[in-house]
Design a protein around this motif. Structure first.
Motif, PDB file in Angstrom:
ATOM      1  N   ILE A 168       6.493  -6.690 -10.174  1.00 56.92           N
ATOM      2  CA  ILE A 168       7.102  -7.938  -9.682  1.00 56.92           C
ATOM      3  C   ILE A 168       6.585  -8.269  -8.288  1.00 56.92           C
ATOM      4  CG2 ILE A 168       9.282  -9.034  -8.998  1.00 56.92           C
ATOM      5  CD1 ILE A 168       8.839  -8.879 -12.046  1.00 56.92           C
ATOM      6  N   ALA A 169       6.464  -7.244  -7.443  1.00 56.70           N
ATOM      7  CA  ALA A 169       5.922  -7.474  -6.097  1.00 56.70           C
ATOM      8  C   ALA A 169       4.499  -8.024  -6.173  1.00 56.70           C
ATOM      9  CB  ALA A 169       5.948  -6.177  -5.293  1.00 56.70           C
ATOM     10  N   ALA A 170       3.693  -7.458  -7.051  1.00 58.99           N
ATOM     11  CA  ALA A 170       2.301  -7.898  -7.181  1.00 58.99           C
ATOM     12  C   ALA A 170       2.208  -9.324  -7.724  1.00 58.99           C
ATOM     13  CB  ALA A 170       1.538  -6.938  -8.103  1.00 58.99           C
ATOM     14  N   ARG A 178      10.541 -10.561  -2.902  1.00 53.51           N
ATOM     15  CA  ARG A 178      10.341  -9.154  -2.534  1.00 53.51           C
ATOM     16  C   ARG A 178      11.086  -8.291  -3.532  1.00 53.51           C
ATOM     17  NH1 ARG A 178      12.239  -6.770   1.493  1.00 53.51           N
ATOM     18  NH2 ARG A 178      13.869  -8.230   2.104  1.00 53.51           N
ATOM     19  N   CYS A 179      10.441  -7.241  -4.002  1.00 48.45           N
ATOM     20  CA  CYS A 179      11.062  -6.351  -4.976  1.00 48.45           C
ATOM     21  C   CYS A 179      10.752  -4.910  -4.597  1.00 48.45           C
ATOM     22  CB  CYS A 179      10.532  -6.663  -6.378  1.00 48.45           C
ATOM     23  SG  CYS A 179      11.381  -5.749  -7.686  1.00 48.45           S
ATOM     24  N   ASN A 237       7.547  -4.507   0.573  1.00 48.87           N
ATOM     25  CA  ASN A 237       7.489  -5.106  -0.768  1.00 48.87           C
ATOM     26  C   ASN A 237       6.757  -4.173  -1.723  1.00 48.87           C
ATOM     27  OD1 ASN A 237       7.958  -7.024  -2.715  1.00 48.87           O
ATOM     28  ND2 ASN A 237       6.479  -8.516  -1.944  1.00 48.87           N
ATOM     29  N   GLY A 238       7.353  -3.961  -2.892  1.00 43.05           N
ATOM     30  CA  GLY A 238       6.701  -3.157  -3.927  1.00 43.05           C
ATOM     31  C   GLY A 238       6.728  -1.671  -3.644  1.00 43.05           C
ATOM     32  N   THR A 239       7.648  -1.239  -2.812  1.00 45.15           N
ATOM     33  CA  THR A 239       7.673   0.173  -2.453  1.00 45.15           C
ATOM     34  C   THR A 239       8.897   0.872  -3.041  1.00 45.15           C
ATOM     35  OG1 THR A 239       7.227   1.687  -0.616  1.00 45.15           O
ATOM     36  CG2 THR A 239       8.969   0.074  -0.280  1.00 45.15           C
ATOM     37  N   VAL A 240       8.832   2.194  -3.080  1.00 51.17           N
ATOM     38  CA  VAL A 240       9.941   3.020  -3.552  1.00 51.17           C
ATOM     39  C   VAL A 240      10.347   3.927  -2.402  1.00 51.17           C
ATOM     40  CG1 VAL A 240      10.716   4.681  -5.274  1.00 51.17           C
ATOM     41  CG2 VAL A 240       8.950   3.004  -5.871  1.00 51.17           C
TER      42      VAL A 240
END
Length: 250
Positions: A168-170, A178-179, A237-240
């Motif tokens: 989703i971020a990509a 932002r996800c 964004n797009g991180t864990v």
């Protein structure tokens, strides 16, 4: 955090969902509390209102796409938009080795943890795109970062949460979405307490394996989630983000 923000929280009746709801309420965010339990959900709504924030409860079985669409529609109907989504509803499963799971148990965990999260992202993101963007935080787990015995199906769903978070971020960053995901270790939630009662030796071993030698508290996770949902985290964004007392660092 702006007082005019609107958030949806799934699994908002207890545990991490309730802790995040109460933290957001302190900032005046309007909240839709989603839960399978009517009593638990309404209890959280009452606690939010005691803090002076607006809230509604929508009952949902998140494994059903129509229930997910309904909580999104009800939120837009009540508050006009969706700025934040804490995509959190989940169950742990039976706590046995994978081959000892029944097909029904596998389907239940995948239905709630993975399909429920995917449906939520789909319907919420559609609204966010119409309104110029928004922030999503998905609940993964240490079991979404490493393999863990006796939670195979759960681990598979939580690895899936990491995958959709990055996707989703990509795909939608340029459109203001932002996800991110959090990967909590074992946190003192009702779900964990129930698991602990069924599997006391497993939980004892888990605590021993945590460098900080304790379980986490829901309020500690809420601090992280509210930060990631808010504007101060605009370039994340797009991180864990792991929050596990060092468990996955060793």
């Amino acid at each position: 955090m702006s007082q005019n923000k609107v958030a949806i929280i799934t699994g908002g009746g207890s545990g991490l969902g309730q802790a995040v709801a109460l933290k957001l309420a302190d900032s005046g965010v309007s909240i839709t509390v989603v839960d399978i339990s009517e009593k638990a959900g309404n209890d959280t709504v009452s606690l939010i209102k005691e803090k002076g924030a607006k809230a509604i409860f929508v009952q949902a079985d998140v494994s059903k796409a129509e229930d997910v669409k309904n909580y999104v529609d009800k939120t837009v109907e009540e508050f006009g938009t969706i700025d934040m989504f804490y995509n959190n509803a989940g169950i742990s499963g039976p706590g046995v080795k994978f081959l000892d799971n029944t097909i029904e148990q596998i389907q239940q965990v995948v239905g709630i943890n993975l399909l429920g999260a995917l449906y939520g992202i789909k319907y919420v993101t559609e609204v966010m795109l119409e309104n110029g963007g928004g922030s999503i935080v998905n609940t993964s787990s240490t079991a979404g970062v490493v393999g863990q015995a006796t939670v195979g199906t759960y681990s598979a769903t939580k690895h899936g949460i990491v995958g959709i978070t990055k996707t989703i971020a990509a795909e939608y960053a340029e459109q203001g979405i932002r996800c991110n995901a959090i990967a909590p270790g074992t946190i003192e939630t009702p779900m964990v307490k129930e698991y602990r009662q069924k599997n006391p030796e497993n939980v004892k071993a888990v605590v021993e394996a945590i460098p900080q030698k304790r379980l986490g508290e829901p309020e500690e996770v809420a601090e992280l989630v509210t930060f990631l949902l808010g504007d101060k985290a605009n370039y994340i964004n797009g991180t864990v983000v792991s929050i596990d007392g060092g468990f996955t660092s060793i």
